[in-house]
Motif scaffolding. Sequence first.
Motif: not given
Length: 161
Positions: A37-49
């Motif tokens: 049942n593993h799954h991931f939520f990954i939040t990232f900075d969309t402004m990262h170059p």
Amino acid sequence: MAQSDRTIDYGKLMHRAMRGLIQRVLEDVSREGLPGNHHFFITFDTMHPDVEIADWLSDRYPGEMTIVLQHWFDNLVVNDDGFAITLNFGDNPEPLYVPYDSIRTFVDPSVEFGLRFESQDGEIEDEDQDEAPMQEMVEDEEPEPAQKGAAEVVSLDKFRK
């Protein structure tokens, strides 16, 4: 023996170790798929170059974006600096590249595991956001109610000077 001004930067070492953990997990998923049942939520900075996303996605998510790796994803390629993946946005497959340095949170709600990365340049994010439960931070993709359990977050701030 003279004391040195040199110190051990535990915060930086922890960030490197936790990003290495994410890399190893994603490498395994790219070879074997998501187990159980593993799954991931990954939040990232969309402004990262070094982030590469479609213009319409950066317009829609001008600061940060949460992606979900669960039911459908394709072309997961993991390297030492980040990962490339194709995700489905309303029946539109879109390629993305996410460098590890842009990741703000990595959560696997199936086992209540979560990592939060504070910004490297010393910026402190909103006090309210630091107090927010993990489920509020990852609801952008509207997971099913059974997946909204709060995860335990490992904050690396306590290791900073």
